[in-house]
Design a protein around this motif. Structure first.
Motif, PDB file in Angstrom:
ATOM      1  N   MET A  44       1.005  -1.093  -0.055  1.00 13.69           N
ATOM      2  CA  MET A  44      -0.115  -0.089  -0.080  1.00 13.69           C
ATOM      3  C   MET A  44       0.988   1.162  -0.089  1.00 13.69           C
ATOM      4  SD  MET A  44      -3.287   1.308   0.317  1.00 13.69           S
ATOM      5  CE  MET A  44      -4.060  -0.120   0.277  1.00 13.69           C
ATOM      6  N   THR A  45       1.945   1.195   0.870  1.00 13.34           N
ATOM      7  CA  THR A  45       2.767   2.455   0.690  1.00 13.34           C
ATOM      8  C   THR A  45       3.695   2.329  -0.610  1.00 13.34           C
ATOM      9  OG1 THR A  45       3.213   1.952   3.206  1.00 13.34           O
ATOM     10  CG2 THR A  45       4.613   3.405   2.170  1.00 13.34           C
ATOM     11  N   ARG A  46       3.878   1.512  -1.290  1.00 15.83           N
ATOM     12  CA  ARG A  46       4.520   1.581  -2.628  1.00 15.83           C
ATOM     13  C   ARG A  46       3.662   2.414  -3.403  1.00 15.83           C
ATOM     14  NH1 ARG A  46       6.150  -3.906  -2.008  1.00 15.83           N
ATOM     15  NH2 ARG A  46       8.616  -3.934  -1.198  1.00 15.83           N
ATOM     16  N   GLY A  47       2.277   2.072  -3.431  1.00 15.13           N
ATOM     17  CA  GLY A  47       1.287   2.612  -4.297  1.00 15.13           C
ATOM     18  C   GLY A  47       1.081   4.142  -3.878  1.00 15.13           C
ATOM     19  N   ILE A  48       1.197   4.233  -2.369  1.00 10.05           N
ATOM     20  CA  ILE A  48       1.007   5.878  -1.960  1.00 10.05           C
ATOM     21  C   ILE A  48       2.054   6.810  -2.538  1.00 10.05           C
ATOM     22  CG2 ILE A  48       1.418   7.120  -0.125  1.00 10.05           C
ATOM     23  CD1 ILE A  48      -0.377   4.892   1.693  1.00 10.05           C
ATOM     24  N   ALA A  49       3.226   5.849  -2.431  1.00  5.23           N
ATOM     25  CA  ALA A  49       4.707   6.887  -2.929  1.00  5.23           C
ATOM     26  C   ALA A  49       4.439   7.040  -4.389  1.00  5.23           C
ATOM     27  CB  ALA A  49       5.743   5.944  -2.678  1.00  5.23           C
ATOM     28  N   VAL A  54       6.825  10.265  -5.563  1.00  4.54           N
ATOM     29  CA  VAL A  54       8.226  10.583  -4.991  1.00  4.54           C
ATOM     30  C   VAL A  54       9.397   9.632  -5.437  1.00  4.54           C
ATOM     31  CG1 VAL A  54       7.089  11.085  -2.607  1.00  4.54           C
ATOM     32  CG2 VAL A  54       7.592   8.807  -2.950  1.00  4.54           C
ATOM     33  N   SER A  55      10.361   9.979  -5.180  1.00  8.36           N
ATOM     34  CA  SER A  55      11.484   9.376  -5.681  1.00  8.36           C
ATOM     35  C   SER A  55      12.136   8.280  -4.771  1.00  8.36           C
ATOM     36  CB  SER A  55      12.815  10.166  -6.335  1.00  8.36           C
ATOM     37  OG  SER A  55      13.177  11.020  -5.253  1.00  8.36           O
ATOM     38  N   GLY A  56      12.866   7.186  -5.343  1.00  8.59           N
ATOM     39  CA  GLY A  56      13.411   6.302  -4.526  1.00  8.59           C
ATOM     40  C   GLY A  56      12.645   5.096  -4.390  1.00  8.59           C
ATOM     41  N   ARG A  57      13.333   3.957  -4.300  1.00  5.61           N
ATOM     42  CA  ARG A  57      12.379   2.637  -3.861  1.00  5.61           C
ATOM     43  C   ARG A  57      11.896   2.514  -2.477  1.00  5.61           C
ATOM     44  NH1 ARG A  57      14.224  -2.072  -1.793  1.00  5.61           N
ATOM     45  NH2 ARG A  57      13.033  -4.101  -2.308  1.00  5.61           N
TER      46      ARG A  57
END
Length: 157
Positions: A44-49, A54-57
């Motif tokens: 979910m956080t990856r989707g939010i990012a 935002v940049s970065g893995r």
């Protein structure tokens, strides 16, 4: 406080939901992700990012406690915190200086329920669960200004 819920049949659905939520976030926004191991909090956080641009893995910050992802297209950085190892220790949470970060960034805290709410009266709890058929169920619990924001956003329902 009215809850909103949705079923997310695939990991891609969870990413899409996160992206939609991420597009809503700005400086000062606090999102608390709650759920058992494997429920999809980091997905979910990856989707939010991605929604924030935002940049970065994005990976679980379990061992470093917090990761800052530089602002991208939205102009807002993301601070991703994993409070699991804090075990409810509010002093350790205070040591992270998250209230300072919250002034300029959106803050997503995994395992932060019961601790991180004190950072702001306006926050969104995202409860995730994974059923035996692998479908994720998300329940949104808005607090403060999130009550009206969530109603307007129509993220789920």
């Amino acid at each position: 406080m009215e809850q909103v819920s949705a079923e997310l049949p695939t990991p891609e659905d969870a990413m899409d939901f996160g992206r939609a939520l991420g597009r809503l976030l700005g400086p000062g926004d606090l999102v608390l992700l709650s759920g058992p191991l494997g429920a999809g909090k980091t997905t979910m956080t990856r989707g939010i990012a991605e929604g924030m641009g935002v940049s970065g893995r994005v990976s679980s910050p379990t061992f470093v406690l917090a990761r800052v992802h530089s602002a991208g297209e939205s102009g807002v950085p993301l601070v991703h915190v994993d409070a699991y190892r804090l075990g409810g220790d509010l002093d350790q949470l205070e040591d992270l200086d998250l209230d300072t970060e919250l002034d300029r960034a959106a803050l997503v805290v995994e395992w932060g329920e019961g601790m991180a709410e004190r950072l702001s009266e306006d926050y969104l709890v995202v409860r995730l669960d994974r059923r035996s058929d692998d479908v994720r169920v998300v329940i949104l619990e808005p607090h403060g200004a999130w009550v009206s924001r969530l109603a307007e956003a129509r993220l789920a329902g």
